[in-house]
Design a protein around this motif. Structure first.
Motif, PDB file in Angstrom:
ATOM      1  N   SER A 159       0.865  -1.180   0.000  1.00 27.75           N
ATOM      2  CA  SER A 159       0.000   0.000   0.000  1.00 27.75           C
ATOM      3  C   SER A 159       0.900   1.228   0.000  1.00 27.75           C
ATOM      4  O   SER A 159       1.595   1.504   0.978  1.00 27.75           O
ATOM      5  CB  SER A 159      -0.917  -0.004   1.222  1.00 27.75           C
ATOM      6  N   ASP A 160       0.908   1.944  -1.105  1.00 28.33           N
ATOM      7  CA  ASP A 160       1.792   3.089  -1.275  1.00 28.33           C
ATOM      8  C   ASP A 160       1.076   4.393  -0.974  1.00 28.33           C
ATOM      9  O   ASP A 160      -0.047   4.615  -1.432  1.00 28.33           O
ATOM     10  CB  ASP A 160       2.309   3.117  -2.723  1.00 28.33           C
ATOM     11  N   HIS A 161       1.712   5.257  -0.195  1.00 27.95           N
ATOM     12  CA  HIS A 161       1.241   6.631  -0.059  1.00 27.95           C
ATOM     13  C   HIS A 161       1.737   7.379  -1.292  1.00 27.95           C
ATOM     14  O   HIS A 161       2.949   7.564  -1.464  1.00 27.95           O
ATOM     15  CB  HIS A 161       1.779   7.282   1.215  1.00 27.95           C
ATOM     16  N   VAL A 162       0.827   7.774  -2.169  1.00 26.19           N
ATOM     17  CA  VAL A 162       1.220   8.397  -3.440  1.00 26.19           C
ATOM     18  C   VAL A 162       2.150   9.578  -3.165  1.00 26.19           C
ATOM     19  O   VAL A 162       3.266   9.642  -3.679  1.00 26.19           O
ATOM     20  CB  VAL A 162      -0.026   8.824  -4.243  1.00 26.19           C
ATOM     21  N   LEU A 191      -3.685   6.695  -0.651  1.00 23.91           N
ATOM     22  CA  LEU A 191      -3.104   5.359  -0.783  1.00 23.91           C
ATOM     23  C   LEU A 191      -3.432   4.698  -2.110  1.00 23.91           C
ATOM     24  O   LEU A 191      -4.482   4.946  -2.711  1.00 23.91           O
ATOM     25  CB  LEU A 191      -3.595   4.479   0.364  1.00 23.91           C
ATOM     26  N   LEU A 192      -2.544   3.794  -2.525  1.00 22.65           N
ATOM     27  CA  LEU A 192      -2.705   3.073  -3.772  1.00 22.65           C
ATOM     28  C   LEU A 192      -1.979   1.734  -3.643  1.00 22.65           C
ATOM     29  O   LEU A 192      -0.837   1.687  -3.181  1.00 22.65           O
ATOM     30  CB  LEU A 192      -2.094   3.888  -4.913  1.00 22.65           C
ATOM     31  N   ALA A 193      -2.642   0.648  -4.031  1.00 23.52           N
ATOM     32  CA  ALA A 193      -1.974  -0.648  -4.077  1.00 23.52           C
ATOM     33  C   ALA A 193      -1.004  -0.637  -5.250  1.00 23.52           C
ATOM     34  O   ALA A 193      -1.362  -0.233  -6.363  1.00 23.52           O
ATOM     35  CB  ALA A 193      -2.995  -1.775  -4.229  1.00 23.52           C
ATOM     36  N   ALA A 194       0.234  -1.082  -5.005  1.00 23.72           N
ATOM     37  CA  ALA A 194       1.259  -0.992  -6.045  1.00 23.72           C
ATOM     38  C   ALA A 194       2.293  -2.093  -5.874  1.00 23.72           C
ATOM     39  O   ALA A 194       2.396  -2.721  -4.818  1.00 23.72           O
ATOM     40  CB  ALA A 194       1.941   0.376  -5.999  1.00 23.72           C
ATOM     41  N   ASP A 195       3.074  -2.300  -6.924  1.00 21.74           N
ATOM     42  CA  ASP A 195       4.155  -3.273  -6.913  1.00 21.74           C
ATOM     43  C   ASP A 195       5.195  -2.902  -5.862  1.00 21.74           C
ATOM     44  O   ASP A 195       5.652  -1.752  -5.797  1.00 21.74           O
ATOM     45  CB  ASP A 195       4.800  -3.312  -8.300  1.00 21.74           C
ATOM     46  N   LYS A 196       5.560  -3.878  -5.032  1.00 25.42           N
ATOM     47  CA  LYS A 196       6.452  -3.616  -3.905  1.00 25.42           C
ATOM     48  C   LYS A 196       7.810  -3.068  -4.352  1.00 25.42           C
ATOM     49  O   LYS A 196       8.291  -2.060  -3.823  1.00 25.42           O
ATOM     50  CB  LYS A 196       6.662  -4.905  -3.112  1.00 25.42           C
ATOM     51  N   ALA A 197       8.448  -3.713  -5.322  1.00 22.51           N
ATOM     52  CA  ALA A 197       9.779  -3.281  -5.748  1.00 22.51           C
ATOM     53  C   ALA A 197       9.748  -1.868  -6.321  1.00 22.51           C
ATOM     54  O   ALA A 197      10.648  -1.055  -6.060  1.00 22.51           O
ATOM     55  CB  ALA A 197      10.335  -4.264  -6.782  1.00 22.51           C
ATOM     56  N   THR A 198       8.715  -1.568  -7.091  1.00 21.45           N
ATOM     57  CA  THR A 198       8.601  -0.228  -7.684  1.00 21.45           C
ATOM     58  C   THR A 198       8.321   0.809  -6.609  1.00 21.45           C
ATOM     59  O   THR A 198       8.819   1.944  -6.677  1.00 21.45           O
ATOM     60  CB  THR A 198       7.495  -0.215  -8.746  1.00 21.45           C
ATOM     61  N   ASN A 199       7.549   0.423  -5.608  1.00 23.00           N
ATOM     62  CA  ASN A 199       7.266   1.331  -4.499  1.00 23.00           C
ATOM     63  C   ASN A 199       8.550   1.663  -3.737  1.00 23.00           C
ATOM     64  O   ASN A 199       8.772   2.818  -3.343  1.00 23.00           O
ATOM     65  CB  ASN A 199       6.228   0.702  -3.561  1.00 23.00           C
ATOM     66  N   TYR A 200       9.414   0.661  -3.527  1.00 22.92           N
ATOM     67  CA  TYR A 200      10.698   0.917  -2.867  1.00 22.92           C
ATOM     68  C   TYR A 200      11.545   1.880  -3.703  1.00 22.92           C
ATOM     69  O   TYR A 200      12.216   2.765  -3.167  1.00 22.92           O
ATOM     70  CB  TYR A 200      11.457  -0.392  -2.668  1.00 22.92           C
TER      71      TYR A 200
END
Length: 253
Positions: A159-162, A191-200
């Motif tokens: 869950s990414d904080h945009v 918030l937005l569900a997103a790919d973990k690696a890209t979020n990092y």
């Protein structure tokens, strides 16, 4: 002579075993099974409300249209970030919280489950607790990849904080109250569900330093970012504003 076993020992063993093998929801159920019947005083207390997932998991009119986002961006205060060196994640609360007045707040559901229920397709929810997402598929906005989700398996979804918490802090959240920061951290509009690696990889970078690899998402990314900054009256830097104008320029006219 055999020493009688204390009555509390069995319960202690159960707790120790469950703490190792059970998930948190299972631990709660185990506690309930071994708890004594409620006293008359306890029975008089109101029961915990059944979780009721919100039918709407976004503010009305969010994200803004491209035209609205352009107007909102023009009205944002341009300033360099402040107090970046004092940022701490704990300033935005200890993990997820439902105790906020924001989309998805106070519905008895975990914030992350709300994000998954909103953003995943082919959704399968729990029978006993409809807040829990058992499985689904995320069409990741940042990469365009399809990512599967299963409740009891490791997931590549976060869950990414945009507008990341650190970026919000630099843009004005450092001056907020603890409750305002808790609300921001659990606001589903943020918030937005997103790919973990890209979020990092994204981390707390602003759009002048990072944009989604999936160019087809640039328009909505610019709309969401601008909408969040407008909603919370956060500032933008001059390079950030130029990058947002470029993102919004990809939107259909």
């Amino acid at each position: 002579m055999r020493r009688p076993v204390r009555r509390g020992a069995t319960g202690a063993l159960l707790v120790m075993a469950c703490a190792v093998a059970c998930t948190p929801p299972q631990l709660d159920r185990a506690d309930a099974r071994r708890s004594p019947a409620p006293s008359s005083a306890a029975a008089s207390k109101p029961a915990t409300p059944t979780p009721t997932p919100s039918p709407s998991l976004a503010s009305k009119g969010f994200p803004p249209s491209a035209a609205q986002a352009r107007d909102q961006l023009a009205a944002l205060t341009v300033a360099w970030g402040k107090n970046w060196e004092t940022y701490q994640r704990s300033a935005f609360g200890d993990g997820w919280s439902d105790a906020v007045d924001a989309p998805g707040g106070r519905n008895g559901c975990d914030t992350r489950d709300d994000v998954l229920r909103r953003d995943l397709s082919d959704l399968r929810e729990g029978d006993r607790n409809p807040c829990v997402v058992l499985s689904g598929t995320l069409h990741d906005p940042y990469t365009g990849k399809d990512l599967p989700y299963y409740y009891r398996r490791a997931s590549q979804i976060q869950s990414d904080h945009v507008v990341a918490l650190g970026a919000a802090w630099r843009a004005g959240a450092w001056a907020w109250t603890p409750q305002q920061r808790l609300t921001y951290a659990n606001d589903l509009d943020v918030l937005l569900a997103a790919d973990k690696a890209t979020n990092y990889e994204k981390s707390s970078q602003t759009p002048d330093k990072w944009k989604p690899p999936n160019r087809a998402y640039w328009c909505e990314y610019g709309r969401r970012w601008t909408g969040i900054k407008h909603k919370y009256r956060l500032t933008v830097t001059a390079p950030e504003k130029l990058a947002l104008q470029d993102l919004l320029a990809t939107c259909p006219s």
